[in-house]
Design a protein around this motif. Structure first.
Motif, PDB file in Angstrom:
ATOM      1  N   LEU A 144       0.787  -1.331  -0.040  1.00 18.88           N
ATOM      2  CA  LEU A 144      -0.038   0.210   0.222  1.00 18.88           C
ATOM      3  C   LEU A 144       0.652   1.223  -0.591  1.00 18.88           C
ATOM      4  N   LEU A 145       2.171   1.166   0.949  1.00 16.81           N
ATOM      5  CA  LEU A 145       2.836   2.659   0.976  1.00 16.81           C
ATOM      6  C   LEU A 145       3.531   2.732   0.217  1.00 16.81           C
ATOM      7  N   VAL A 146       3.960   1.458  -1.114  1.00 16.57           N
ATOM      8  CA  VAL A 146       5.146   1.373  -2.302  1.00 16.57           C
ATOM      9  C   VAL A 146       3.826   2.215  -2.783  1.00 16.57           C
ATOM     10  N   LYS A 147       2.863   1.710  -3.300  1.00 14.11           N
ATOM     11  CA  LYS A 147       1.469   2.423  -4.210  1.00 14.11           C
ATOM     12  C   LYS A 147       1.629   4.128  -3.846  1.00 14.11           C
ATOM     13  N   ASP A 148       1.384   4.191  -2.889  1.00 18.69           N
ATOM     14  CA  ASP A 148       0.720   5.596  -2.250  1.00 18.69           C
ATOM     15  C   ASP A 148       2.085   6.186  -2.203  1.00 18.69           C
ATOM     16  N   SER A 149       3.299   6.500  -2.120  1.00 20.21           N
ATOM     17  CA  SER A 149       4.605   7.121  -2.650  1.00 20.21           C
ATOM     18  C   SER A 149       4.499   7.060  -3.945  1.00 20.21           C
ATOM     19  N   SER A 150       3.291   7.368  -4.672  1.00 17.69           N
ATOM     20  CA  SER A 150       3.734   7.368  -6.986  1.00 17.69           C
ATOM     21  C   SER A 150       2.558   8.705  -6.704  1.00 17.69           C
ATOM     22  N   TYR A 151       1.581   9.150  -4.866  1.00 16.50           N
ATOM     23  CA  TYR A 151       1.626  10.335  -4.925  1.00 16.50           C
ATOM     24  C   TYR A 151       1.712  11.554  -5.168  1.00 16.50           C
ATOM     25  N   ILE A 181      -3.229   3.441  -7.872  1.00 16.50           N
ATOM     26  CA  ILE A 181      -4.062   4.564  -8.520  1.00 16.50           C
ATOM     27  C   ILE A 181      -3.743   5.241  -9.404  1.00 16.50           C
ATOM     28  N   ILE A 182      -3.167   6.423  -9.635  1.00 16.11           N
ATOM     29  CA  ILE A 182      -2.297   6.992 -10.393  1.00 16.11           C
ATOM     30  C   ILE A 182      -1.845   6.869 -11.992  1.00 16.11           C
ATOM     31  N   ILE A 183      -1.684   5.196 -11.909  1.00 12.15           N
ATOM     32  CA  ILE A 183      -0.606   4.917 -12.776  1.00 12.15           C
ATOM     33  C   ILE A 183      -2.339   4.460 -13.824  1.00 12.15           C
ATOM     34  N   GLN A 184      -2.629   3.805 -13.199  1.00 10.13           N
ATOM     35  CA  GLN A 184      -4.571   3.475 -13.950  1.00 10.13           C
ATOM     36  C   GLN A 184      -5.246   4.341 -14.441  1.00 10.13           C
ATOM     37  N   LEU A 185      -4.745   5.114 -14.070  1.00  9.49           N
ATOM     38  CA  LEU A 185      -5.570   6.525 -14.684  1.00  9.49           C
ATOM     39  C   LEU A 185      -5.035   6.908 -15.603  1.00  9.49           C
TER      40      LEU A 185
END
Lengths: 183, 211
Positions: A112-119, B54-58
């Motif tokens: 979850l954290l790895v993915k959230d880091s994309s923000y 989710i950003i990449i999916q968007l």
């Protein structure tokens, strides 16, 4: 611990579970960093790390609480009756088991954290997303492959480690005869 | 202005949640009762949507898919599609877990009473699974509600995007973002409380979910 401490922890968890990561990052970077002029958070990377850390702390406290409940009071009493002090019992008996029981939760929290880091790229931290967009903006302007490549990179970052943690956790649990926590 | 943004966020969240529920049920049934090939395809689908941000999916659905398929997609439509598909991948896990926990004996009993397999799923397994999966559902609701904030990157005017506009116009970053965060917090807390109450009313005491 005392009642007041519990209330503080409860409020902390509720707040950080109820606010979008993105809003939190924007709040800390623009609000606290640039608006209030708090020096450390003027740096986008620090602000993003801090925001994600706060949010992750709220999740992990739940994971660990579930794990500690899963171990139960008996272990604590057994350790105390063997003559360990309270601190010794916590650090020698409870904590090691907690980590084993918490592995599935920690694995999913990690991904979850790895993915959230994309923000973080929204406030300009040069992470995978940032460079993906940079690649797309340069000729030959291909908006298909780079995004899929980036998605694959993220999956590569999350999937193997989360799966490994899961397997390691269940193997250890079987060895030690622990039951599942309510994480 | 904030109200329209808020409504957009609510709209995206609930549409994603409900479409995700329908798709998630289909995925879970496919995974449980379909063959190996269907299972593998579903596994890849879930891994893609759960493993990538989710950003990449968007971005993929906003920029890549229209070019590959030669169609045009508005940012709202993309939002609906992505959040529904993404939520389906997560909900599939909860639904599958719930179905598995009512599955075995009940399925045998239903079949022995002369129901077909489809009937047994529709009338026996699913209704019970729905009832015990509510805690998972509230988790999914809060995480989906929070991820909808990401849609500002493809230019949709949701709550966060409007907050950002206001913040940049007034230079009151701290107050604006704090207020936006508060709206999200209240919205999510209220819905979670409602789901909690519903769960307490309709839960099945003997079956606990282990997911």
């Amino acid at each position: 611990m005392g009642k007041q401490y519990q209330i503080i922890v409860d409020v902390y968890e509720k707040i950080f579970r109820g606010i979008p990561e993105l809003v939190l990052i924007l709040f800390i970077y623009f609000g606290v960093g640039l608006g209030l002029g708090f020096p450390p958070f003027k740096h986008a990377f620090t602000a993003a790390t801090f925001a994600l850390g706060l949010r992750s702390g709220a999740h992990q406290s739940q994971i660990f609480r579930g794990a500690i409940r899963g171990i139960g009071e008996e272990q604590m009493m057994a350790a105390r009756s063997l003559g360990l002090s309270r601190l010794q019992a916590i650090f020698r008996v409870m904590v090691p088991q907690t980590f084993i029981i918490a592995t599935p939760g920690l694995g999913s929290e990690y991904s979850l954290l790895v993915k959230d880091s994309s923000y973080a790229f929204i406030i300009g931290v040069p992470d995978i997303m940032f460079w993906t967009n940079r690649v797309i903006a340069t000729p030959p302007l291909d908006p298909v492959f780079p995004y899929f490549a980036a998605a694959f990179l993220y999956i590569l970052l999350t999937f193997p480690l989360a799966t490994y943690l899961d397997m390691w956790g269940s193997r250890k649990k079987k060895q030690l005869g622990l039951q599942e926590g309510e994480g | 202005m904030i109200l329209t943004g808020f409504l957009k966020t609510v709209q995206l969240t609930f549409f994603g949640l409900i479409m995700g529920l329908i798709l998630g049920i289909l995925l879970a049934i496919g995974d449980l009762y379909g063959g190996k090939i269907i299972s593998t395809i579903i596994k890849f689908y879930v891994e893609f949507f759960r493993g990538s941000p989710i950003i990449i999916q968007l971005f993929i659905f906003y920029f890549s898919v229209p070019i590959m398929l030669n169609i045009r997609l508005g940012s709202t439509i993309v939002g609906f599609i992505v959040f529904a598909l993404n939520s389906a991948a997560y909900q599939k896990g909860y639904i599958k877990g719930a179905m598995e926990s009512v599955y075995k004996d009940q399925m045998t009993a239903a079949l022995s009473l002369g129901l077909s397999k489809v009937q047994a799923i529709m009338y026996v397994v699913l209704p019970q699974a729905m009832r015990i999966m509510i805690p998972g559902w509230s988790n999914e609701f809060s995480s989906l509600g929070k991820s909808t904030a990401a849609i500002l990157i493809i230019g949709e005017r949701d709550l966060t995007a409007i907050g950002r506009t206001i913040a940049f116009r007034t230079f009151r970053f701290l107050e604006t973002y704090a207020f936006i965060a508060l709206i999200y917090f209240i919205f999510i807390s209220i819905v979670l409380k409602i789901l909690d109450i519903i769960y307490e009313k309709i839960k099945i005491p003997t079956i606990e979910i282990s997911a």
